[in-house]
Scaffold this motif. Structure first.
Motif, PDB file in Angstrom:
ATOM      1  N   ALA A   1      50.340  99.718  28.593  1.00 15.82           N
ATOM      2  CA  ALA A   1      50.759  98.748  27.572  1.00 15.82           C
ATOM      3  C   ALA A   1      51.697  97.697  28.176  1.00 15.82           C
ATOM      4  O   ALA A   1      51.631  96.508  27.834  1.00 15.82           O
ATOM      5  CB  ALA A   1      51.434  99.475  26.408  1.00 15.82           C
ATOM      6  N   GLU A   2      52.556  98.147  29.086  1.00 18.21           N
ATOM      7  CA  GLU A   2      53.469  97.225  29.757  1.00 18.21           C
ATOM      8  C   GLU A   2      52.696  96.203  30.579  1.00 18.21           C
ATOM      9  O   GLU A   2      53.002  94.995  30.567  1.00 18.21           O
ATOM     10  CB  GLU A   2      54.396  98.042  30.661  1.00 18.21           C
ATOM     11  N   PHE A   3      51.660  96.684  31.296  1.00 17.07           N
ATOM     12  CA  PHE A   3      50.861  95.753  32.087  1.00 17.07           C
ATOM     13  C   PHE A   3      50.059  94.814  31.192  1.00 17.07           C
ATOM     14  O   PHE A   3      49.888  93.627  31.523  1.00 17.07           O
ATOM     15  CB  PHE A   3      49.919  96.497  33.038  1.00 17.07           C
ATOM     16  N   ALA A   4      49.558  95.317  30.072  1.00 14.72           N
ATOM     17  CA  ALA A   4      48.804  94.456  29.152  1.00 14.72           C
ATOM     18  C   ALA A   4      49.664  93.298  28.665  1.00 14.72           C
ATOM     19  O   ALA A   4      49.193  92.160  28.543  1.00 14.72           O
ATOM     20  CB  ALA A   4      48.284  95.274  27.977  1.00 14.72           C
ATOM     21  N   ARG A   5      50.934  93.586  28.386  1.00 12.69           N
ATOM     22  CA  ARG A   5      51.851  92.515  27.977  1.00 12.69           C
ATOM     23  C   ARG A   5      52.045  91.518  29.111  1.00 12.69           C
ATOM     24  O   ARG A   5      52.061  90.307  28.896  1.00 12.69           O
ATOM     25  CB  ARG A   5      53.192  93.124  27.566  1.00 12.69           C
ATOM     26  N   TYR A   6      52.188  92.033  30.317  1.00 10.51           N
ATOM     27  CA  TYR A   6      52.367  91.168  31.471  1.00 10.51           C
ATOM     28  C   TYR A   6      51.130  90.307  31.708  1.00 10.51           C
ATOM     29  O   TYR A   6      51.235  89.099  31.968  1.00 10.51           O
ATOM     30  CB  TYR A   6      52.663  92.028  32.699  1.00 10.51           C
ATOM     31  N   PHE A   7      49.968  90.902  31.594  1.00 11.50           N
ATOM     32  CA  PHE A   7      48.706  90.187  31.785  1.00 11.50           C
ATOM     33  C   PHE A   7      48.570  89.057  30.765  1.00 11.50           C
ATOM     34  O   PHE A   7      48.131  87.948  31.099  1.00 11.50           O
ATOM     35  CB  PHE A   7      47.541  91.169  31.647  1.00 11.50           C
ATOM     36  N   ALA A   8      48.961  89.321  29.534  1.00 13.93           N
ATOM     37  CA  ALA A   8      48.861  88.302  28.482  1.00 13.93           C
ATOM     38  C   ALA A   8      49.787  87.124  28.743  1.00 13.93           C
ATOM     39  O   ALA A   8      49.523  86.003  28.280  1.00 13.93           O
ATOM     40  CB  ALA A   8      49.184  88.930  27.123  1.00 13.93           C
ATOM     41  N   GLY A   9      50.864  87.353  29.507  1.00 15.64           N
ATOM     42  CA  GLY A   9      51.802  86.284  29.805  1.00 15.64           C
ATOM     43  C   GLY A   9      51.487  85.507  31.064  1.00 15.64           C
ATOM     44  O   GLY A   9      52.251  84.599  31.437  1.00 15.64           O
ATOM     45  N   ALA A  10      50.380  85.832  31.733  1.00 17.66           N
ATOM     46  CA  ALA A  10      49.941  85.073  32.908  1.00 17.66           C
ATOM     47  C   ALA A  10      49.184  83.825  32.462  1.00 17.66           C
ATOM     48  O   ALA A  10      48.948  83.610  31.268  1.00 17.66           O
ATOM     49  CB  ALA A  10      49.064  85.951  33.798  1.00 17.66           C
ATOM     50  N   VAL A  11      48.799  82.975  33.421  1.00 18.96           N
ATOM     51  CA  VAL A  11      48.159  81.702  33.072  1.00 18.96           C
ATOM     52  C   VAL A  11      46.884  81.512  33.885  1.00 18.96           C
ATOM     53  O   VAL A  11      46.726  82.051  34.986  1.00 18.96           O
ATOM     54  CB  VAL A  11      49.106  80.504  33.310  1.00 18.96           C
ATOM     55  N   ASP A  12      45.980  80.721  33.330  1.00 19.37           N
ATOM     56  CA  ASP A  12      44.762  80.311  34.020  1.00 19.37           C
ATOM     57  C   ASP A  12      45.006  78.960  34.695  1.00 19.37           C
ATOM     58  O   ASP A  12      45.754  78.113  34.166  1.00 19.37           O
ATOM     59  CB  ASP A  12      43.608  80.184  33.029  1.00 19.37           C
ATOM     60  N   LEU A  13      44.373  78.739  35.836  1.00 17.72           N
ATOM     61  CA  LEU A  13      44.561  77.464  36.538  1.00 17.72           C
ATOM     62  C   LEU A  13      44.150  76.267  35.693  1.00 17.72           C
ATOM     63  O   LEU A  13      44.708  75.177  35.836  1.00 17.72           O
ATOM     64  CB  LEU A  13      43.784  77.473  37.856  1.00 17.72           C
ATOM     65  N   ASP A  14      43.165  76.466  34.816  1.00 18.28           N
ATOM     66  CA  ASP A  14      42.714  75.366  33.955  1.00 18.28           C
ATOM     67  C   ASP A  14      43.279  75.488  32.540  1.00 18.28           C
ATOM     68  O   ASP A  14      42.759  74.883  31.600  1.00 18.28           O
ATOM     69  CB  ASP A  14      41.185  75.306  33.902  1.00 18.28           C
ATOM     70  N   GLY A  15      44.371  76.222  32.382  1.00 16.97           N
ATOM     71  CA  GLY A  15      44.942  76.446  31.062  1.00 16.97           C
ATOM     72  C   GLY A  15      45.887  75.339  30.624  1.00 16.97           C
ATOM     73  O   GLY A  15      46.234  74.434  31.393  1.00 16.97           O
ATOM     74  N   PRO A  16      46.345  75.413  29.378  1.00 14.67           N
ATOM     75  CA  PRO A  16      47.188  74.348  28.821  1.00 14.67           C
ATOM     76  C   PRO A  16      48.570  74.257  29.457  1.00 14.67           C
ATOM     77  O   PRO A  16      49.170  73.177  29.480  1.00 14.67           O
ATOM     78  CB  PRO A  16      47.285  74.715  27.332  1.00 14.67           C
ATOM     79  N   GLU A  17      49.077  75.370  29.977  1.00 13.03           N
ATOM     80  CA  GLU A  17      50.426  75.337  30.549  1.00 13.03           C
ATOM     81  C   GLU A  17      50.474  74.466  31.806  1.00 13.03           C
ATOM     82  O   GLU A  17      51.342  73.595  31.939  1.00 13.03           O
ATOM     83  CB  GLU A  17      50.881  76.765  30.881  1.00 13.03           C
ATOM     84  N   LEU A  18      49.525  74.683  32.710  1.00  5.18           N
ATOM     85  CA  LEU A  18      49.501  73.860  33.919  1.00  5.18           C
ATOM     86  C   LEU A  18      49.099  72.421  33.608  1.00  5.18           C
ATOM     87  O   LEU A  18      49.544  71.490  34.285  1.00  5.18           O
ATOM     88  CB  LEU A  18      48.579  74.473  34.962  1.00  5.18           C
ATOM     89  N   ALA A  19      48.286  72.231  32.587  1.00  2.48           N
ATOM     90  CA  ALA A  19      47.949  70.872  32.172  1.00  2.48           C
ATOM     91  C   ALA A  19      49.199  70.128  31.721  1.00  2.48           C
ATOM     92  O   ALA A  19      49.399  68.940  32.047  1.00  2.48           O
ATOM     93  CB  ALA A  19      46.909  70.902  31.059  1.00  2.48           C
TER      94      ALA A  19
END
Length: 309
Positions: free
Chosen positions: A69-87
């Protein structure tokens, strides 16, 4: 080539909240621009969180459901290279004319990578470097990069490359960067030990390059009350205390190191200084001995599945 103002940003994530962290980074790019900087270097794993002190429920031989469950939370907080955060961050880079180096936790399929992203203000993402060798228990949560991401980019004010945290202890990786003519050697990190400064000074001297090391500075209480760290913060309350620094090709500090606070360090750099230093030591040139030693670097991508035909 005239001297250029560069910045190293010592800050921390908004843990497990990539959107809020992206907004923070975009604002800090503007702050760097206001100081005249044309380059901003941010720490390792800033966008996506460095999970300092977490165990992920993984004693040898098993994984606990709490750890999953801890890793699932961490995974959800990662980003995709083409995602909105890096944009959003690329938009800030373009708006302020600042070349940006940013440490992220990159999500690709079911795997996370510790990645340094190079963002050109005119062209967007022009380079990514996935950490080749995650350190210790980082290997539990991050995949391994390959030689295809040993990127050096020409910024217009110097050739720039990134080597992440303890990768800087890998002599052959450093040599591969020197052989590409790196002039602005970026070292995003979370290593806040005093000894890190010796490593950065050595690399500046060895590579005859400017070294820009950005370390996170983040307080333990930023992670929240439910954060099960096995580590205690320092006396000032920091779980990662910083240590960011900018050094010249003679190994002398131009700015920093700074601890136990968030900060933007700036310095004037002029890569035209390098020949005065490579005059008596060029690690990939006249001070090399290719008749005795030779490094072979495989830069081909290594996908786990190749579809042909």
């Amino acid at each position: 080539m005239p001297a250029t103002t560069v910045a190293v940003v010592q800050t921390g994530s908004v843990p497990f909240d990539p959107a809020a962290t992206a907004t923070r980074v975009a604002g800090l790019i503007g702050d760097c621009a206001a100081r005249g900087a044309k380059l901003a270097v941010f720490p390792e794993a800033l966008l996506g969180t460095y999970p300092k002190g977490l165990r992920f429920g993984a004693p040898v031989g098993t994984r606990t459901e709490e750890g999953r469950a801890e890793f699932a939370r961490y995974f959800a907080g990662a980003v995709d290279l083409d995602g909105p955060e890096l944009a959003q961050i690329a938009e800030a880079s373009a708006a302020h004319g600042v070349f940006t180096v940013l440490g992220i936790i990159e999500r690709s399929g079911g795997t996370l990578y510790c990645t340094a992203v190079h963002i050109d203000p005119a062209a967007g993402i022009v380079g990514t470097h996935r950490k080749l060798m995650p350190t210790g228990s980082e290997r539990l949560i991050w995949g391994f990069g390959d030689g295809s991401t040993l990127t050096v980019n020409d910024t217009g004010f110097g050739k720039l490359g990134s080597v992440i945290c303890w990768e800087n202890y890998m002599p052959l990786l450093r040599q591969a960067m020197y052989a590409q003519g790196v002039e602005l050697y970026c070292a995003p990190t979370v290593d806040d030990r005093d000894t890190w400064q010796h490593t950065m000074s050595h690399i500046a001297l060895e590579g005859r390059c400017f070294v820009l090391s950005a370390a996170q500075a983040i307080r333990a209480d930023a992670y929240g009350d439910d954060y099960a760290s096995a580590l205690e913060p320092d006396e000032a309350g920091y779980l990662i205390r910083g240590g960011s620094v900018i050094l010249d090709p003679a190994g002398q500090a131009l700015a920093g190191p700074v601890y136990d606070e968030e900060a933007i360090l700036t310095a004037e750099v002029d890569v035209a200084q390098r020949p005065g230093r490579t005059f008596d030591f060029d690690p990939a040139g006249h001070y090399a001995r290719p008749d005795v030693f030779r490094l072979s670097v495989d830069t081909r991508p290594k996908p786990s599945v190749v579809f042909e035909g």
